[in-house]
Structures are given as structure tokens and as C-alpha cells.
Design an enzyme around this catalytic site. Structure first.
Site, mmCIF file in Angstrom:
data_model
loop_
_atom_site.group_PDB
_atom_site.id
_atom_site.type_symbol
_atom_site.label_atom_id
_atom_site.label_comp_id
_atom_site.label_asym_id
_atom_site.label_seq_id
_atom_site.Cartn_x
_atom_site.Cartn_y
_atom_site.Cartn_z
ATOM 1 N N HIS A 78 -18.874 42.734 -10.851
ATOM 2 C CA HIS A 78 -18.429 41.984 -9.891
ATOM 3 C C HIS A 78 -18.084 42.870 -8.765
ATOM 4 O O HIS A 78 -17.712 41.992 -7.274
ATOM 5 C CB HIS A 78 -17.521 40.763 -10.165
ATOM 6 N N ASP A 128 -20.398 42.068 -17.267
ATOM 7 C CA ASP A 128 -19.512 42.506 -16.100
ATOM 8 C C ASP A 128 -19.268 44.014 -16.076
ATOM 9 O O ASP A 128 -18.065 44.565 -15.970
ATOM 10 C CB ASP A 128 -18.263 41.817 -15.888
ATOM 11 N N GLY A 225 -7.881 43.577 -8.054
ATOM 12 C CA GLY A 225 -7.738 45.029 -7.521
ATOM 13 C C GLY A 225 -7.820 45.973 -8.530
ATOM 14 O O GLY A 225 -8.289 47.359 -8.677
ATOM 15 N N SER A 227 -9.943 45.403 -11.148
ATOM 16 C CA SER A 227 -11.260 45.206 -11.548
ATOM 17 C C SER A 227 -12.078 46.489 -11.681
ATOM 18 O O SER A 227 -11.888 47.447 -10.663
ATOM 19 C CB SER A 227 -11.789 44.343 -10.855
ATOM 20 N N GLY A 228 -12.853 46.732 -12.755
ATOM 21 C CA GLY A 228 -13.675 47.769 -13.042
ATOM 22 C C GLY A 228 -12.988 49.077 -13.457
ATOM 23 O O GLY A 228 -13.550 50.004 -14.148
HETATM 24 N N1 ARG Z 1 -10.927 39.897 -10.831
HETATM 25 C C1 ARG Z 1 -10.008 40.895 -10.644
HETATM 26 C C2 ARG Z 1 -10.579 41.835 -9.840
HETATM 27 O O1 ARG Z 1 -11.639 42.125 -9.267
HETATM 28 C C3 ARG Z 1 -9.162 41.326 -11.946
HETATM 29 C C4 ARG Z 1 -8.529 40.114 -12.423
HETATM 30 C C5 ARG Z 1 -8.012 40.694 -13.760
HETATM 31 N N2 ARG Z 1 -7.040 39.626 -13.902
HETATM 32 C C6 ARG Z 1 -6.232 39.439 -15.063
HETATM 33 N N3 ARG Z 1 -5.475 38.616 -15.205
HETATM 34 N N4 ARG Z 1 -6.094 40.691 -16.107
HETATM 35 O O2 ARG Z 1 -9.721 42.914 -9.589
#
Ligand code: ARG
Length: 285
Positions: A78, A128, A225, A227-228
Site C-alpha cells: 500500500h 500487502d 508512517g 508502514s512497510g
Molecule cells: N497504514 C499505516 C501506514 O501506512 C500503518 C498503520 C499501522 N497501524 C497500527 N495500528 N499498527 O503507515
């Protein structure tokens, strides 16, 4: 707007708000009532030398990633898939602890190729993960940039991601669930792995697939932030990559665990892509 906002356009449940990192990173102070990743502490890149920052322009962080070898980064799909359009990150920054002033210390690379895992729909439905091939190899000989081994299906069978195992997640993501305070310094936090059935109970409206992995601890979580980025566990004293930060409802919400792509599920796909010979890296005589 950063690309970690993409997921919110697909599903509000993903909890990836459209906050702009640059606007908030410098001025925000964390309120005493907020929980600081969330609930973490300052880290050094030497303690997580596989961590990289994906950036739109130098210093403008939007997602994390992990170094698999000198040419390849694993990140969340994503972070690079915007409603089916694959977008190359401008820069991958390795070997940095802080986002500000990183050019003096880090290894900055552009991206030659993005390979996404097939069949991705949105974060809640798994798949993902994506691979980034760097335009030039990283120098892995120093202390601050190193590859991390991947957890394998055999590791999973041996219990490496069993419920209760303590895992570590790192990143430059939001410090609070409200997502309006961002660190300059890499953050680290330890969280406990959950079973997929616990995750399924928490996210009753979603179908948690076997390629997902959940983790949660009171007041501690990855956040927007992150993510990944890497979720790791110790295996015989060495960290291995078990998860990729993916999604969650809010951050450190006691009702909702953080969700990760389960790395071992992608073992053969990753191996087939990153061991393909890649670009020539042999040194000339
Ligand atoms: N979707 C978020 C990103 O793109 C990550 C969110 C992770 N959330 C969590 N509650 N662990 O950075």
C-alpha cells in the site's frame, strides 16, 4: 500527502490518516497525555540496520522498508500501490537514524523497479507486500546498513510467530494515535504477537487471512508512517523479519491490534524475485 494515506481512501478502518509528515515533524511537541512509533523510545540505526525510509524527496519520509540484500528492499504494497497505479518512491534512505541531516550519514538510492505481490485489493485483505530493486547496490560492509534474514515457513512451523512471542517494530511513523506528531529520530517498540483467531475476533468485520500477523501491547503499536517497516523477532540471538507494518484501527487502541504482512507467507515469491541475478554488481578488475 504521503502515500500511507492511500489506505484510508480504501478503508477508514485502516486508520491511515492523510496527515503530512513535513508539516508536523518540526513543530509538534507530544502532549504529556499522549502515548508516545506509539509507546516507543529513540533508536539508533545500528540497532536496526535493515530499516530504511522511503521518501518523496530527501528527508520527506512516507513509509518504511527492510533491506533484504544489497539490491532489494521489502515494503508494504500500500506504500507503492495507489488504487492500482504503481508509484516508485523517489528515494530509499538506508543507514540513517534521523531524517533531518541524513544525507551526511546515510546511503541514498533511487528505485529501479517496483514489484508488487499479485492480487492485492486493500490492506485489510492482505497481500500487502512489494519489492523495490535499487538503482545501485547498498554497501552492506558497515555497521549501519545490513540485510535481515526472512522468517521461513519452517520458522513458522517451529513457533517463531506463536502468540505471546515478543516482536520489535521500528519506524519514523506517528508517535500518537491521533497521528499528528512525528519523530525525527527512529523509534523502536516491543509488542506481543497474537494468534490470527484473536485478530479475527478484534476485526470482526474483516477476514483476516493466513498471510497476516497481529501484534499488540498496552500503549504500544506501530502507527501511520511506519508502514512497510520491519517487525522482527529473535531467532538464536539474531533478528529475523516476521512482519511488514500494514494496518490497524487507530494506533495502540486496546481493542484493535496492529496488523502486519506475515513474511513467511511470501517466502517463495520473494526468493523468486530477489534471487534472479538482479543487476550486475561484480566489481570490475
Ligand atoms: N497504514 C499505516 C501506514 O501506512 C500503518 C498503520 C499501522 N497501524 C497500527 N495500528 N499498527 O503507515
Amino acid at each position: 500527502m504521503r502515500r500511507w494515506a492511500i489506505a484510508s481512501t480504501i478503508s477508514l478502518l485502516a486508520g491511515c490518516g492523510p496527515e503530512a509528515v513535513e508539516q508536523t515533524r518540526e513543530q509538534e511537541t507530544v502532549l504529556a497525555s499522549d502515548q508516545e512509533i506509539v509507546g516507543g523510545t529513540d533508536a539508533t540505526i545500528a540497532a536496526s540496520p535493515w530499516q530504511v525510509s522511503l521518501q518523496d524527496s530527501p528527508g520527506s519520509h512516507f513509509c518504511g522498508g527492510s533491506v533484504l540484500n544489497e539490491n532489494w528492499i521489502l515494503t508494504a504494497q500500500h506504500c507503492v500501490n495507489e488504487n492500482g497505479t504503481i508509484i516508485k518512491p523517489e528515494w530509499v534512505a538506508a543507514g540513517i537514524t534521523t531524517l533531518n541531516g541524513m544525507s551526511s550519514s546515510g546511503q541514498i538510492r533511487s528505485v529501479a523497479e517496483v514489484i508488487v505481490y499479485p492480487g492485492y485489493v486493500d490492506v485489510n485483505q492482505g497481500k500487502d507486500v512489494a519489492l523495490l530493486r535499487l538503482s545501485a547496490p547498498l554497501d552492506l560492509s558497515g555497521a549501519n546498513v545490513k540485510a535481515i534474514p526472512l522468517a521461513t515457513a519452517a520458522d513458522e512451523a517451529a513457533g517463531i510467530t506463536n502468540a505471546g512471542v515478543v516482536a520489535r517494530v521500528t519506524g519514523w511513523g506517528a508517535l500518537t494515535g491521533s497521528g499528528n506528531a512525528f519523530p525525527d529520530t527512529l523509534q523502536t517498540v516491543d509488542v506481543s504477537l497474537l494468534s490470527n483467531s484473536s485478530a479475527q475476533s478484534a476485526y470482526a468485520g474483516d477476514t483476516i487471512g493466513s498471510d497476516q500477523l497481529a501484534a499488540a501491547s498496552p500503549g504500544k503499536d506501530s502507527c501511520q508512517g511506519d508502514s512497510g517497516g520491519p517487525l522482527t523477532v529473535l531467532k538464536n540471538g539474531t533478528r529475523v523479519l516476521v512482519g511488514v507494518v500494514s494496518w490497524g484501527e487507530g494506533c495502540a487502541d486496546s481493542h484493535y491490534p496492529g496488523m502486519y504482512a506475515r513474511v513467511a507467507s511470501f517466502e517463495s515469491w520473494i526468493a523468486s524475485k530477489i534471487n534472479d541475478g538482479g543487476p550486475l554488481t561484480a566489481t570490475l578488475p
